[in-house]
Write a protein that holds these residues in place. Structure first.
Motif, PDB file in Angstrom:
ATOM      1  N   ILE A   1       0.873  -1.171   0.000  1.00  0.00           N
ATOM      2  CA  ILE A   1       0.000   0.000   0.000  1.00  0.00           C
ATOM      3  C   ILE A   1       0.909   1.219   0.000  1.00  0.00           C
ATOM      4  CG2 ILE A   1      -1.778   1.306   1.225  1.00  0.00           C
ATOM      5  CD1 ILE A   1      -2.658  -1.343   2.504  1.00  0.00           C
ATOM      6  N   VAL A   2       0.658   2.138  -0.926  1.00  0.00           N
ATOM      7  CA  VAL A   2       1.480   3.334  -1.069  1.00  0.00           C
ATOM      8  C   VAL A   2       0.571   4.559  -1.033  1.00  0.00           C
ATOM      9  CG1 VAL A   2       3.121   4.552  -2.543  1.00  0.00           C
ATOM     10  CG2 VAL A   2       3.082   2.051  -2.542  1.00  0.00           C
ATOM     11  N   THR A   3       0.906   5.520  -0.176  1.00  0.00           N
ATOM     12  CA  THR A   3       0.203   6.801  -0.142  1.00  0.00           C
ATOM     13  C   THR A   3       1.245   7.902  -0.335  1.00  0.00           C
ATOM     14  OG1 THR A   3       0.444   7.266   2.222  1.00  0.00           O
ATOM     15  CG2 THR A   3      -1.415   5.862   1.571  1.00  0.00           C
ATOM     16  N   ASN A   4       0.811   9.145  -0.333  1.00  0.00           N
ATOM     17  CA  ASN A   4       1.745  10.258  -0.433  1.00  0.00           C
ATOM     18  C   ASN A   4       2.629  10.370   0.805  1.00  0.00           C
ATOM     19  OD1 ASN A   4       1.219  11.308  -2.975  1.00  0.00           O
ATOM     20  ND2 ASN A   4      -0.570  12.418  -2.233  1.00  0.00           N
ATOM     21  N   GLU A   5       2.186   9.841   1.914  1.00  0.00           N
ATOM     22  CA  GLU A   5       2.895  10.001   3.185  1.00  0.00           C
ATOM     23  C   GLU A   5       3.705   8.781   3.609  1.00  0.00           C
ATOM     24  OE1 GLU A   5       2.805  12.987   4.537  1.00  0.00           O
ATOM     25  OE2 GLU A   5       1.401  13.632   2.990  1.00  0.00           O
ATOM     26  N   GLU A   6       3.285   7.580   3.195  1.00  0.00           N
ATOM     27  CA  GLU A   6       3.932   6.372   3.695  1.00  0.00           C
ATOM     28  C   GLU A   6       3.666   5.182   2.795  1.00  0.00           C
ATOM     29  OE1 GLU A   6       2.197   5.179   7.459  1.00  0.00           O
ATOM     30  OE2 GLU A   6       0.317   6.088   6.852  1.00  0.00           O
ATOM     31  N   TYR A   7       4.283   4.063   3.136  1.00  0.00           N
ATOM     32  CA  TYR A   7       4.034   2.818   2.429  1.00  0.00           C
ATOM     33  C   TYR A   7       4.251   1.645   3.361  1.00  0.00           C
ATOM     34  CZ  TYR A   7       9.124   2.549   1.942  1.00  0.00           C
ATOM     35  OH  TYR A   7      10.469   2.513   2.189  1.00  0.00           O
ATOM     36  N   GLU A   8       3.606   0.547   3.064  1.00  0.00           N
ATOM     37  CA  GLU A   8       3.777  -0.719   3.781  1.00  0.00           C
ATOM     38  C   GLU A   8       3.895  -1.813   2.737  1.00  0.00           C
ATOM     39  OE1 GLU A   8       4.106  -1.497   6.998  1.00  0.00           O
ATOM     40  OE2 GLU A   8       3.868   0.572   7.675  1.00  0.00           O
ATOM     41  N   LEU A   9       4.758  -2.812   3.026  1.00  0.00           N
ATOM     42  CA  LEU A   9       5.001  -3.901   2.085  1.00  0.00           C
ATOM     43  C   LEU A   9       4.880  -5.248   2.765  1.00  0.00           C
ATOM     44  CD1 LEU A   9       8.366  -2.655   0.569  1.00  0.00           C
ATOM     45  CD2 LEU A   9       6.096  -2.263  -0.337  1.00  0.00           C
ATOM     46  N   ALA A  10       4.498  -6.242   1.985  1.00  0.00           N
ATOM     47  CA  ALA A  10       4.544  -7.612   2.467  1.00  0.00           C
ATOM     48  C   ALA A  10       6.004  -8.027   2.588  1.00  0.00           C
ATOM     49  CB  ALA A  10       3.808  -8.539   1.507  1.00  0.00           C
ATOM     50  N   LYS A  11       6.285  -8.943   3.471  1.00  0.00           N
ATOM     51  CA  LYS A  11       7.645  -9.424   3.669  1.00  0.00           C
ATOM     52  C   LYS A  11       8.189 -10.021   2.376  1.00  0.00           C
ATOM     53  CE  LYS A  11      10.437 -12.151   6.790  1.00  0.00           C
ATOM     54  NZ  LYS A  11      10.446 -12.962   8.000  1.00  0.00           N
ATOM     55  N   GLY A  12       9.443  -9.724   2.086  1.00  0.00           N
ATOM     56  CA  GLY A  12      10.081 -10.256   0.887  1.00  0.00           C
ATOM     57  C   GLY A  12       9.971  -9.346  -0.327  1.00  0.00           C
ATOM     58  N   LEU A  13       9.268  -8.235  -0.189  1.00  0.00           N
ATOM     59  CA  LEU A  13       9.149  -7.277  -1.285  1.00  0.00           C
ATOM     60  C   LEU A  13       9.914  -6.007  -0.916  1.00  0.00           C
ATOM     61  CD1 LEU A  13       5.346  -7.546  -2.092  1.00  0.00           C
ATOM     62  CD2 LEU A  13       7.233  -8.651  -3.277  1.00  0.00           C
ATOM     63  N   ARG A  14      10.216  -5.227  -1.918  1.00  0.00           N
ATOM     64  CA  ARG A  14      10.801  -3.911  -1.674  1.00  0.00           C
ATOM     65  C   ARG A  14      10.174  -2.917  -2.632  1.00  0.00           C
ATOM     66  NH1 ARG A  14      16.932  -4.429  -4.045  1.00  0.00           N
ATOM     67  NH2 ARG A  14      16.331  -4.728  -6.208  1.00  0.00           N
ATOM     68  N   ILE A  15      10.305  -1.660  -2.295  1.00  0.00           N
ATOM     69  CA  ILE A  15       9.725  -0.606  -3.117  1.00  0.00           C
ATOM     70  C   ILE A  15      10.787   0.463  -3.334  1.00  0.00           C
ATOM     71  CG2 ILE A  15       8.815   0.754  -1.205  1.00  0.00           C
ATOM     72  CD1 ILE A  15       6.296   1.158  -2.915  1.00  0.00           C
ATOM     73  N   ARG A  16      10.765   1.065  -4.495  1.00  0.00           N
ATOM     74  CA  ARG A  16      11.659   2.182  -4.790  1.00  0.00           C
ATOM     75  C   ARG A  16      10.788   3.394  -5.064  1.00  0.00           C
ATOM     76  NH1 ARG A  16      15.291   0.445  -9.597  1.00  0.00           N
ATOM     77  NH2 ARG A  16      13.231   0.122 -10.429  1.00  0.00           N
ATOM     78  N   LEU A  17      10.958   4.422  -4.262  1.00  0.00           N
ATOM     79  CA  LEU A  17      10.210   5.654  -4.437  1.00  0.00           C
ATOM     80  C   LEU A  17      11.049   6.636  -5.239  1.00  0.00           C
ATOM     81  CD1 LEU A  17       8.815   6.044  -0.824  1.00  0.00           C
ATOM     82  CD2 LEU A  17       7.653   5.097  -2.816  1.00  0.00           C
TER      83      LEU A  17
END
Length: 72
Positions: free
Chosen positions: A43-59
């Motif tokens: 889940i990604v918002t303008n203020e924060e994000y949360e990820l399931a274990k084993g994933l990563r996100i690049r902002l």
């Protein structure tokens, strides 16, 4: 929603690397699996994000010079 192969995701990543426009049509983005009982992966918002274990996100931040241009 479009589902594409991994190579198409890479093509889209390269195509959008120089796109610095902010996303302004969404209040949040939810990424989930495509199954009968979908599992939320991120889940990604303008203020924060949360990820399931084993994933990563690049902002990708908007360059400061473009942020200041948007101010009235």
């Amino acid at each position: 929603m479009r589902q594409v192969e991994h190579s198409n995701l890479r093509k889209m990543e390269l195509k959008t690397n120089e796109d610095n426009r902010p996303m302004n049509n969404w209040s949040r983005v939810i990424i989930e699996t495509d199954e009968a009982n979908p599992q939320v992966l991120a889940i990604v918002t303008n203020e924060e994000y949360e990820l399931a274990k084993g994933l990563r996100i690049r902002l990708k931040p908007i360059p400061k010079e473009l942020v200041f241009k948007r101010l009235p």
